[in-house]
Design a protein around this motif. Sequence first.
Motif, PDB file in Angstrom:
ATOM      1  N   THR A 231       0.868  -1.174   0.000  1.00 55.24           N
ATOM      2  CA  THR A 231       0.000   0.000   0.000  1.00 55.24           C
ATOM      3  C   THR A 231       0.906   1.225   0.000  1.00 55.24           C
ATOM      4  OG1 THR A 231      -1.682  -1.205   1.243  1.00 55.24           O
ATOM      5  CG2 THR A 231      -1.891   1.197   1.163  1.00 55.24           C
ATOM      6  N   VAL A 232       0.838   1.998  -1.072  1.00 61.02           N
ATOM      7  CA  VAL A 232       1.730   3.129  -1.321  1.00 61.02           C
ATOM      8  C   VAL A 232       0.975   4.426  -1.039  1.00 61.02           C
ATOM      9  CG1 VAL A 232       3.099   4.296  -3.099  1.00 61.02           C
ATOM     10  CG2 VAL A 232       2.910   1.788  -3.110  1.00 61.02           C
ATOM     11  N   ALA A 233       1.573   5.291  -0.205  1.00 58.26           N
ATOM     12  CA  ALA A 233       0.912   6.558   0.131  1.00 58.26           C
ATOM     13  C   ALA A 233       1.942   7.676   0.217  1.00 58.26           C
ATOM     14  CB  ALA A 233       0.175   6.438   1.467  1.00 58.26           C
ATOM     15  N   PRO A 234       1.568   8.881  -0.264  1.00 58.10           N
ATOM     16  CA  PRO A 234       2.468  10.023  -0.109  1.00 58.10           C
ATOM     17  C   PRO A 234       2.655  10.343   1.369  1.00 58.10           C
ATOM     18  CG  PRO A 234       0.471  10.667  -1.283  1.00 58.10           C
ATOM     19  CD  PRO A 234       0.319   9.228  -0.915  1.00 58.10           C
ATOM     20  N   GLU A 235       3.832  10.823   1.665  1.00 56.46           N
ATOM     21  CA  GLU A 235       4.146  11.196   3.051  1.00 56.46           C
ATOM     22  C   GLU A 235       5.032  12.431   3.030  1.00 56.46           C
ATOM     23  OE1 GLU A 235       5.225   8.542   6.747  1.00 56.46           O
ATOM     24  OE2 GLU A 235       6.936   8.652   5.391  1.00 56.46           O
ATOM     25  N   THR A 236       4.661  13.416   3.809  1.00 61.20           N
ATOM     26  CA  THR A 236       5.484  14.608   3.952  1.00 61.20           C
ATOM     27  C   THR A 236       6.073  14.581   5.348  1.00 61.20           C
ATOM     28  OG1 THR A 236       4.045  15.825   2.475  1.00 61.20           O
ATOM     29  CG2 THR A 236       5.531  17.120   3.835  1.00 61.20           C
ATOM     30  N   PRO A 237       7.399  14.486   5.458  1.00 60.85           N
ATOM     31  CA  PRO A 237       7.996  14.448   6.792  1.00 60.85           C
ATOM     32  C   PRO A 237       7.751  15.750   7.544  1.00 60.85           C
ATOM     33  CG  PRO A 237       9.692  14.424   5.087  1.00 60.85           C
ATOM     34  CD  PRO A 237       8.360  14.442   4.394  1.00 60.85           C
ATOM     35  N   GLU A 238       7.673  15.631   8.842  1.00 58.49           N
ATOM     36  CA  GLU A 238       7.512  16.835   9.664  1.00 58.49           C
ATOM     37  C   GLU A 238       8.755  17.695   9.545  1.00 58.49           C
ATOM     38  OE1 GLU A 238       6.364  16.113  13.693  1.00 58.49           O
ATOM     39  OE2 GLU A 238       5.039  14.475  13.110  1.00 58.49           O
ATOM     40  N   ALA A 239       8.536  18.990   9.498  1.00 61.87           N
ATOM     41  CA  ALA A 239       9.658  19.922   9.421  1.00 61.87           C
ATOM     42  C   ALA A 239      10.386  19.931  10.752  1.00 61.87           C
ATOM     43  CB  ALA A 239       9.170  21.316   9.088  1.00 61.87           C
ATOM     44  N   PRO A 240      11.721  19.958  10.731  1.00 63.18           N
ATOM     45  CA  PRO A 240      12.458  20.045  11.986  1.00 63.18           C
ATOM     46  C   PRO A 240      12.152  21.362  12.704  1.00 63.18           C
ATOM     47  CG  PRO A 240      13.960  19.843  10.088  1.00 63.18           C
ATOM     48  CD  PRO A 240      12.563  19.912   9.566  1.00 63.18           C
ATOM     49  N   ALA A 241      12.291  21.363  14.006  1.00 60.32           N
ATOM     50  CA  ALA A 241      12.059  22.588  14.797  1.00 60.32           C
ATOM     51  C   ALA A 241      12.913  23.710  14.233  1.00 60.32           C
ATOM     52  CB  ALA A 241      12.391  22.339  16.255  1.00 60.32           C
ATOM     53  N   GLY A 242      12.303  24.852  13.993  1.00 63.37           N
ATOM     54  CA  GLY A 242      13.053  25.996  13.469  1.00 63.37           C
ATOM     55  C   GLY A 242      13.239  25.954  11.967  1.00 63.37           C
ATOM     56  N   GLY A 243      12.509  25.067  11.267  1.00 62.65           N
ATOM     57  CA  GLY A 243      12.676  24.971   9.811  1.00 62.65           C
ATOM     58  C   GLY A 243      13.923  24.175   9.502  1.00 62.65           C
ATOM     59  N   GLY A 244      14.309  24.141   8.269  1.00 63.00           N
ATOM     60  CA  GLY A 244      15.551  23.468   7.943  1.00 63.00           C
ATOM     61  C   GLY A 244      15.438  22.568   6.741  1.00 63.00           C
ATOM     62  N   ALA A 245      16.410  21.678   6.607  1.00 62.45           N
ATOM     63  CA  ALA A 245      16.610  20.897   5.398  1.00 62.45           C
ATOM     64  C   ALA A 245      15.447  19.994   5.023  1.00 62.45           C
ATOM     65  CB  ALA A 245      17.879  20.057   5.532  1.00 62.45           C
ATOM     66  N   GLY A 246      14.714  19.413   5.988  1.00 68.46           N
ATOM     67  CA  GLY A 246      13.667  18.464   5.646  1.00 68.46           C
ATOM     68  C   GLY A 246      12.348  19.097   5.285  1.00 68.46           C
ATOM     69  N   GLU A 247      12.207  20.383   5.462  1.00 71.75           N
ATOM     70  CA  GLU A 247      10.919  21.047   5.285  1.00 71.75           C
ATOM     71  C   GLU A 247      10.442  20.968   3.840  1.00 71.75           C
ATOM     72  OE1 GLU A 247       8.874  25.253   6.571  1.00 71.75           O
ATOM     73  OE2 GLU A 247      10.981  24.907   6.935  1.00 71.75           O
ATOM     74  N   GLY A 248       9.175  20.544   3.694  1.00 73.49           N
ATOM     75  CA  GLY A 248       8.557  20.536   2.382  1.00 73.49           C
ATOM     76  C   GLY A 248       8.969  19.389   1.477  1.00 73.49           C
ATOM     77  N   ARG A 249       9.810  18.490   1.905  1.00 79.88           N
ATOM     78  CA  ARG A 249      10.230  17.372   1.073  1.00 79.88           C
ATOM     79  C   ARG A 249       9.201  16.256   1.151  1.00 79.88           C
ATOM     80  NH1 ARG A 249      16.505  16.221   2.044  1.00 79.88           N
ATOM     81  NH2 ARG A 249      17.257  17.262   0.196  1.00 79.88           N
ATOM     82  N   ALA A 250       8.641  15.907   0.021  1.00 82.47           N
ATOM     83  CA  ALA A 250       7.652  14.831  -0.008  1.00 82.47           C
ATOM     84  C   ALA A 250       8.360  13.504  -0.235  1.00 82.47           C
ATOM     85  CB  ALA A 250       6.640  15.084  -1.106  1.00 82.47           C
ATOM     86  N   GLY A 251       7.847  12.492   0.367  1.00 82.26           N
ATOM     87  CA  GLY A 251       8.345  11.149   0.183  1.00 82.26           C
ATOM     88  C   GLY A 251       7.167  10.199   0.112  1.00 82.26           C
ATOM     89  N   THR A 252       7.458   8.928   0.278  1.00 88.98           N
ATOM     90  CA  THR A 252       6.430   7.908   0.177  1.00 88.98           C
ATOM     91  C   THR A 252       6.578   6.906   1.304  1.00 88.98           C
ATOM     92  OG1 THR A 252       6.332   8.155  -2.214  1.00 88.98           O
ATOM     93  CG2 THR A 252       5.496   6.095  -1.320  1.00 88.98           C
ATOM     94  N   ARG A 253       5.431   6.491   1.820  1.00 89.48           N
ATOM     95  CA  ARG A 253       5.370   5.428   2.822  1.00 89.48           C
ATOM     96  C   ARG A 253       4.757   4.213   2.142  1.00 89.48           C
ATOM     97  NH1 ARG A 253       1.632   3.144   6.464  1.00 89.48           N
ATOM     98  NH2 ARG A 253       2.506   2.675   8.516  1.00 89.48           N
ATOM     99  N   VAL A 254       5.440   3.089   2.226  1.00 88.75           N
ATOM    100  CA  VAL A 254       4.943   1.850   1.645  1.00 88.75           C
ATOM    101  C   VAL A 254       4.714   0.863   2.788  1.00 88.75           C
ATOM    102  CG1 VAL A 254       5.432  -0.070   0.085  1.00 88.75           C
ATOM    103  CG2 VAL A 254       6.255   2.232  -0.477  1.00 88.75           C
ATOM    104  N   LEU A 255       3.486   0.415   2.928  1.00 85.46           N
ATOM    105  CA  LEU A 255       3.155  -0.622   3.896  1.00 85.46           C
ATOM    106  C   LEU A 255       3.169  -1.951   3.159  1.00 85.46           C
ATOM    107  CD1 LEU A 255       2.116  -1.673   6.646  1.00 85.46           C
ATOM    108  CD2 LEU A 255      -0.209  -1.188   5.808  1.00 85.46           C
ATOM    109  N   PHE A 256       3.976  -2.888   3.667  1.00 86.19           N
ATOM    110  CA  PHE A 256       4.037  -4.233   3.103  1.00 86.19           C
ATOM    111  C   PHE A 256       3.341  -5.183   4.060  1.00 86.19           C
ATOM    112  CE2 PHE A 256       6.006  -8.415   3.163  1.00 86.19           C
ATOM    113  CZ  PHE A 256       5.798  -8.814   1.862  1.00 86.19           C
ATOM    114  N   GLU A 257       2.445  -6.013   3.514  1.00 90.63           N
ATOM    115  CA  GLU A 257       1.766  -7.026   4.315  1.00 90.63           C
ATOM    116  C   GLU A 257       1.773  -8.336   3.536  1.00 90.63           C
ATOM    117  OE1 GLU A 257      -1.928  -5.051   6.329  1.00 90.63           O
ATOM    118  OE2 GLU A 257      -1.646  -4.249   4.287  1.00 90.63           O
TER     119      GLU A 257
END
Length: 167
Positions: A92-118
Amino acid sequence: MDPNHYRFQGVWRLAAPAPAVFAALEDVGNYPRWWPEILDARRTGEDSGEMVVRALLPYRLVIGLEARRRDPATGVLEVAMRGDLDGWSRFTVAPETPEAPAGGGAGEGRAGTRVLFEEDTRPGKALLRRLALPLHPVFRANHAVMMRRGRRGLAAYLAGGATEGHG
């Protein structure tokens, strides 16, 4: 506990857009390019195929696959398995946006994907059923290694880098 019944579940987080991840997972024939334990994958019909798998154990599994669900809108890819393993497997493939680090920074706004395998499966061959009780922990560890390497291989494949696959 039935030693012949295996239920697996895991999550892969990938730094690629969900549609690209879904497309790569949907293209089972390409798995040997990025998943080291998938030795061969070929189509046998419109919605069926066969896969040859070998992880750490010196035993090759031949698994027949039949598509049960392929739904890009919900991100679900599910197959029925028969042969050396009988049961089903689902991504099961779903878009995932990581939480931005406190104070903003490098990870902010980067979209990724979460894949659930069963997966819910049982050995289809008598030899595997006989070995289930003494080797249950080994079979589970073997599967964990295969899944970890599959995630790494897919991440590299999606990034356009070198893969651990066979070609």
